[in-house]
Design an enzyme around this catalytic site. Structure first.
Site, PDB file in Angstrom:
ATOM      1  N   ASP A 289      -4.900  11.530   8.678  1.00  0.00           N
ATOM      2  CA  ASP A 289      -4.998  11.809   7.238  1.00  0.00           C
ATOM      3  C   ASP A 289      -3.912  12.784   6.789  1.00  0.00           C
ATOM      4  O   ASP A 289      -3.510  13.668   7.544  1.00  0.00           O
ATOM      5  CB  ASP A 289      -6.367  12.418   6.897  1.00  0.00           C
ATOM      6  CG  ASP A 289      -7.422  11.352   6.632  1.00  0.00           C
ATOM      7  OD1 ASP A 289      -7.075  10.157   6.632  1.00  0.00           O
ATOM      8  OD2 ASP A 289      -8.587  11.732   6.427  1.00  0.00           O
TER       9      ASP A 289
ATOM     10  N   SER B 128       0.838  -1.203   0.000  1.00  0.00           N
ATOM     11  CA  SER B 128       0.000   0.000   0.000  1.00  0.00           C
ATOM     12  C   SER B 128       0.872   1.251   0.000  1.00  0.00           C
ATOM     13  O   SER B 128       1.968   1.263   0.579  1.00  0.00           O
ATOM     14  CB  SER B 128      -0.851  -0.041   1.267  1.00  0.00           C
ATOM     15  OG  SER B 128      -1.479   1.191   1.479  1.00  0.00           O
TER      16      SER B 128
ATOM     17  N   TYR C 287      -2.250  -0.981  10.865  1.00  0.00           N
ATOM     18  CA  TYR C 287      -2.473  -1.585   9.549  1.00  0.00           C
ATOM     19  C   TYR C 287      -1.283  -1.279   8.623  1.00  0.00           C
ATOM     20  O   TYR C 287      -0.706  -2.166   7.988  1.00  0.00           O
ATOM     21  CB  TYR C 287      -3.774  -1.065   8.911  1.00  0.00           C
ATOM     22  CG  TYR C 287      -3.838  -1.363   7.440  1.00  0.00           C
ATOM     23  CD1 TYR C 287      -4.081  -2.641   6.981  1.00  0.00           C
ATOM     24  CD2 TYR C 287      -3.575  -0.360   6.484  1.00  0.00           C
ATOM     25  CE1 TYR C 287      -4.089  -2.932   5.627  1.00  0.00           C
ATOM     26  CE2 TYR C 287      -3.588  -0.638   5.134  1.00  0.00           C
ATOM     27  CZ  TYR C 287      -3.845  -1.925   4.707  1.00  0.00           C
ATOM     28  OH  TYR C 287      -3.825  -2.204   3.358  1.00  0.00           O
TER      29      TYR C 287
ATOM     30  N   LYS D  58       1.908  -3.683   6.597  1.00  0.00           N
ATOM     31  CA  LYS D  58       2.322  -3.698   5.184  1.00  0.00           C
ATOM     32  C   LYS D  58       3.837  -3.493   5.080  1.00  0.00           C
ATOM     33  O   LYS D  58       4.529  -4.190   4.337  1.00  0.00           O
ATOM     34  CB  LYS D  58       1.580  -2.612   4.392  1.00  0.00           C
ATOM     35  CG  LYS D  58       0.103  -2.883   4.233  1.00  0.00           C
ATOM     36  CD  LYS D  58      -0.141  -4.075   3.322  1.00  0.00           C
ATOM     37  CE  LYS D  58      -1.545  -4.613   3.419  1.00  0.00           C
ATOM     38  NZ  LYS D  58      -1.753  -5.923   2.823  1.00  0.00           N
TER      39      LYS D  58
HETATM   40  P1  NAD Z   1     -10.943  -7.328   1.330  1.00  0.00           P
HETATM   41  O1  NAD Z   1     -11.155  -7.313   2.806  1.00  0.00           O
HETATM   42  O2  NAD Z   1     -12.140  -7.167   0.465  1.00  0.00           O
HETATM   43  O3  NAD Z   1     -10.196  -8.674   0.912  1.00  0.00           O
HETATM   44  C1  NAD Z   1      -9.300  -9.350   1.754  1.00  0.00           C
HETATM   45  C2  NAD Z   1      -9.708 -10.804   1.770  1.00  0.00           C
HETATM   46  O4  NAD Z   1      -8.810 -11.529   2.615  1.00  0.00           O
HETATM   47  C3  NAD Z   1     -11.125 -11.020   2.317  1.00  0.00           C
HETATM   48  O5  NAD Z   1     -11.847 -11.834   1.415  1.00  0.00           O
HETATM   49  C4  NAD Z   1     -10.900 -11.728   3.652  1.00  0.00           C
HETATM   50  O6  NAD Z   1     -11.956 -12.614   3.960  1.00  0.00           O
HETATM   51  C5  NAD Z   1      -9.576 -12.437   3.408  1.00  0.00           C
HETATM   52  N1  NAD Z   1      -8.778 -12.701   4.615  1.00  0.00           N
HETATM   53  C6  NAD Z   1      -8.436 -11.838   5.604  1.00  0.00           C
HETATM   54  N2  NAD Z   1      -7.666 -12.458   6.514  1.00  0.00           N
HETATM   55  C7  NAD Z   1      -7.511 -13.743   6.091  1.00  0.00           C
HETATM   56  C8  NAD Z   1      -6.826 -14.863   6.607  1.00  0.00           C
HETATM   57  N3  NAD Z   1      -6.169 -14.810   7.770  1.00  0.00           N
HETATM   58  N4  NAD Z   1      -6.870 -16.027   5.912  1.00  0.00           N
HETATM   59  C9  NAD Z   1      -7.561 -16.102   4.754  1.00  0.00           C
HETATM   60  N5  NAD Z   1      -8.233 -15.082   4.230  1.00  0.00           N
HETATM   61  C10 NAD Z   1      -8.209 -13.898   4.884  1.00  0.00           C
HETATM   62  O7  NAD Z   1      -9.848  -6.222   1.001  1.00  0.00           O
HETATM   63  P2  NAD Z   1      -9.316  -5.694  -0.415  1.00  0.00           P
HETATM   64  O8  NAD Z   1      -9.669  -4.271  -0.516  1.00  0.00           O
HETATM   65  O9  NAD Z   1      -9.723  -6.617  -1.498  1.00  0.00           O
HETATM   66  O10 NAD Z   1      -7.757  -5.768  -0.168  1.00  0.00           O
HETATM   67  C11 NAD Z   1      -6.955  -6.837  -0.630  1.00  0.00           C
HETATM   68  C12 NAD Z   1      -5.527  -6.605  -0.208  1.00  0.00           C
HETATM   69  O11 NAD Z   1      -5.077  -5.364  -0.738  1.00  0.00           O
HETATM   70  C13 NAD Z   1      -5.347  -6.500   1.308  1.00  0.00           C
HETATM   71  O12 NAD Z   1      -4.123  -7.106   1.659  1.00  0.00           O
HETATM   72  C14 NAD Z   1      -5.282  -5.010   1.550  1.00  0.00           C
HETATM   73  O13 NAD Z   1      -4.578  -4.687   2.716  1.00  0.00           O
HETATM   74  C15 NAD Z   1      -4.559  -4.550   0.301  1.00  0.00           C
HETATM   75  N6  NAD Z   1      -4.814  -3.141  -0.018  1.00  0.00           N
HETATM   76  C16 NAD Z   1      -6.091  -2.701  -0.137  1.00  0.00           C
HETATM   77  C17 NAD Z   1      -6.332  -1.355  -0.412  1.00  0.00           C
HETATM   78  C18 NAD Z   1      -7.734  -0.829  -0.487  1.00  0.00           C
HETATM   79  O14 NAD Z   1      -7.919   0.382  -0.355  1.00  0.00           O
HETATM   80  N7  NAD Z   1      -8.752  -1.644  -0.728  1.00  0.00           N
HETATM   81  C19 NAD Z   1      -5.253  -0.491  -0.594  1.00  0.00           C
HETATM   82  C20 NAD Z   1      -3.954  -0.985  -0.488  1.00  0.00           C
HETATM   83  C21 NAD Z   1      -3.744  -2.330  -0.199  1.00  0.00           C
HETATM   84  C1  WQD Z   2      -9.821   9.287   0.920  1.00  0.00           C
HETATM   85  C2  WQD Z   2     -10.068  10.790   1.166  1.00  0.00           C
HETATM   86  C3  WQD Z   2     -10.376  11.333   3.491  1.00  0.00           C
HETATM   87  C4  WQD Z   2     -14.100   9.052   3.956  1.00  0.00           C
HETATM   88  C5  WQD Z   2      -7.020   4.392   3.068  1.00  0.00           C
HETATM   89  C6  WQD Z   2      -5.906   3.742   3.848  1.00  0.00           C
HETATM   90  C7  WQD Z   2      -4.812   3.306   2.924  1.00  0.00           C
HETATM   91  C8  WQD Z   2      -5.356   2.444   1.782  1.00  0.00           C
HETATM   92  C9  WQD Z   2      -6.526   3.069   1.102  1.00  0.00           C
HETATM   93  C10 WQD Z   2      -5.211   0.139   2.298  1.00  0.00           C
HETATM   94  C11 WQD Z   2      -9.330  11.344   2.380  1.00  0.00           C
HETATM   95  C12 WQD Z   2     -11.644  11.593   2.721  1.00  0.00           C
HETATM   96  C13 WQD Z   2     -12.959   9.636   3.454  1.00  0.00           C
HETATM   97  C14 WQD Z   2     -15.196   9.890   4.348  1.00  0.00           C
HETATM   98  C15 WQD Z   2     -13.909  11.816   3.658  1.00  0.00           C
HETATM   99  N1  WQD Z   2      -5.868   1.198   2.242  1.00  0.00           N
HETATM  100  N2  WQD Z   2     -12.862  10.987   3.311  1.00  0.00           N
HETATM  101  N3  WQD Z   2     -15.045  11.244   4.176  1.00  0.00           N
HETATM  102  O1  WQD Z   2      -7.376   7.423   3.793  1.00  0.00           O
HETATM  103  O2  WQD Z   2      -6.487   7.783   1.434  1.00  0.00           O
HETATM  104  O3  WQD Z   2      -6.485   5.526   2.404  1.00  0.00           O
HETATM  105  O4  WQD Z   2      -7.513   3.471   2.080  1.00  0.00           O
HETATM  106  O5  WQD Z   2      -4.031  -0.013   2.173  1.00  0.00           O
HETATM  107  O6  WQD Z   2      -3.907   2.604   3.699  1.00  0.00           O
HETATM  108  O7  WQD Z   2      -5.417   4.674   4.792  1.00  0.00           O
HETATM  109  O8  WQD Z   2      -8.629   6.526   1.755  1.00  0.00           O
HETATM  110  O9  WQD Z   2     -10.990   6.452   1.073  1.00  0.00           O
HETATM  111  O10 WQD Z   2     -10.445   6.562   3.541  1.00  0.00           O
HETATM  112  O11 WQD Z   2     -10.057   8.562   2.129  1.00  0.00           O
HETATM  113  O12 WQD Z   2     -13.835  13.041   3.539  1.00  0.00           O
HETATM  114  O13 WQD Z   2     -16.237   9.417   4.847  1.00  0.00           O
HETATM  115  O14 WQD Z   2     -11.456  10.954   1.463  1.00  0.00           O
HETATM  116  O15 WQD Z   2     -10.169  12.310   4.464  1.00  0.00           O
HETATM  117  O16 WQD Z   2      -8.963  12.666   2.073  1.00  0.00           O
HETATM  118  P1  WQD Z   2      -7.203   6.930   2.415  1.00  0.00           P
HETATM  119  P2  WQD Z   2     -10.097   6.956   2.153  1.00  0.00           P
END
Ligand code: NAD
Ligand code: WQD
Length: 337
Positions: A294, A123, A148, A152
């Site tokens: 943030d 991330s 969190y 990562k």
């Molecule tokens: P998500 O929660 O929809 O998907 C994660 C999946 O992993 C889920 O289906 C959950 O059931 C499964 N899971 C969690 N812990 C587990 C375990 N111990 N064993 C087996 N399965 C498990 O989330 P997502 O948005 O699809 O994210 C996928 C990956 O990408 C995650 O590692 C997340 O941290 C990373 N990521 C997401 C974002 C985002 O904003 N969505 C941003 C950066 C990184």
């Molecule tokens: C985006 C913008 C908020 C919600 C997070 C994690 C990051 C990554 C992605 C996994 C910001 C604003 C949000 C709301 C708002 N995840 N906001 N009202 O914070 O950039 O990133 O998700 O790895 O690690 O920190 O994403 O979608 O929460 O926020 O005003 O109800 O929207 O302040 O500027 P963020 P976000």
């Protein structure tokens, strides 16, 4: 065959779609702690292809050993993990256990099975409050402000040292910016449990009447309209980036990092307007205090992935909004329909 951990989740299900369409054999391991098996079924019907689904945990070493011994797995796409920033601040040990221990158990099982290729969902949070914009991969990482983010960074560093100890490994850490959007069919998308933490799922739930109004977290940042700026990337573009990374590491060893973002920054109010245009719905909002932790702005320099992987994003902000709206309006209660 590819082992896809977390394949029932938001990004994982879109990844599954791309993998099946590219004729990969896929085995999913997901404990369904934040997802529904319905997503996997829908991808199978969308693509008219099948995968093997195993409900189980990445921390279950015996299960992993069985999977690796029963299937001929070449590489692992590792998406499984918990991802709620606020929850991680309340339950840090749960996040360390699930995300760090879980990844460690997975890496141990891979080593035992001599499977040494892994693509990891990292991330942009590992950059902390960035020193420069746009963010390049050689920007320093910094101690994340929440558990969190720490998980990562910790898993990235573990894997980096693993590669140093054994050059037969091939590891790709993909640093996602802000994944949004849904498959253009409207059949799969993001279905957060409880109150959404992230901006676009919140806006989408306001649009179908599940939430009254959006809280905009601060309008006094140093950005073009005072609200936070992020690099939103369409989840299908993101998934395609993984296919390229998988191809890249297929015949190479080492530790590789790529930013997956568009390079463009949009503010919270830009997002509200773009969603209103795509959906025809008014999104009521109220400006409230900044959310703790943030940052003002965060967007990628995606050149390294363009040059090395030949990957660039194809979808623009309107695609992101139209696809989100299609998914949300066709599935107002997500997979709970
Ligand atoms: P998500 O929660 O929809 O998907 C994660 C999946 O992993 C889920 O289906 C959950 O059931 C499964 N899971 C969690 N812990 C587990 C375990 N111990 N064993 C087996 N399965 C498990 O989330 P997502 O948005 O699809 O994210 C996928 C990956 O990408 C995650 O590692 C997340 O941290 C990373 N990521 C997401 C974002 C985002 O904003 N969505 C941003 C950066 C990184
Ligand atoms: C985006 C913008 C908020 C919600 C997070 C994690 C990051 C990554 C992605 C996994 C910001 C604003 C949000 C709301 C708002 N995840 N906001 N009202 O914070 O950039 O990133 O998700 O790895 O690690 O920190 O994403 O979608 O929460 O926020 O005003 O109800 O929207 O302040 O500027 P963020 P976000």
């Amino acid at each position: 065959m590819i082992l896809l951990t977390g394949g029932a989740g938001y990004i994982g299900s879109h990844m599954l779609c791309e993998l099946l369409e590219a004729n990969h054999d896929v085995i999913i391991l997901d404990n369904l702690s934040n997802s529904s098996v319905e997503a996997v079924k829908r991808v199978e019907s969308l693509t008219n292809k099948h995968c093997t689904f195993i409900e189980g945990d990445i921390r279950d070493r015996q299960l992993l050993d069985d999977i690796f011994s029963q299937h001929s797995i070449d590489s692992v796409l590792h998406f499984a993990g918990l991802k709620a920033v606020g929850e991680s601040a309340e339950k840090p040990l749960m996040y360390f256990e699930n995300n760090i221990t879980g990844s460690l158990v997975l890496l141990e099982a891979m080593k035992a099975a001599n499977v040494k290729k892994i693509v990891f969902s990292s991330s942009a949070t590992v950059y902390g409050d960035p020193e420069q914009l746009p963010i390049t991969e050689d920007c320093p990482t910094s101690m994340p402000t929440n558990p969190y983010g720490y998980t990562k960074l910790a898993v990235e560093q573990m894997m980096m040292q693993l590669v140093q100890s054994d050059p037969a490994w091939s590891v790709a850490a993909l640093r996602y910016f802000n994944p949004v959007g849904a498959h253009s069919s409207g059949m799969i998308g993001e279905d957060p449990q409880g109150v959404p933490n992230n901006l676009l799922p919140y806006i989408a739930q306001v649009s179908v009447g599940r939430r009254d109004k959006l809280s905009v977290y601060g309008n006094d940042y140093d950005t073009h309209d005072g609200t936070g700026v992020r690099d939103y990337i369409h989840v299908v573009d993101l998934a395609k980036g993984h296919l390229r990374a998988l191809d890249y590491i297929a015949d190479k060893t080492g530790y590789f990092v790529w930013n997956l973002g568009t390079g463009n920054g949009f503010s919270v109010l830009d997002m509200v307007k773009a969603f209103e245009n795509a959906s025809g719905k008014k999104i009521p909002y109220q400006v409230v205090d900044r959310r703790e932790g943030d940052i003002a702005a965060c967007f990628a320099d995606p050149k390294k992935a363009a040059v090395e992987l030949g990957w660039t994003t194809q979808k623009n902000i309107d695609d992101m909004m139209e696809d989100t709206w299609r998914w949300q309006s066709q599935n107002p209660q997500g997979y709970g329909n």
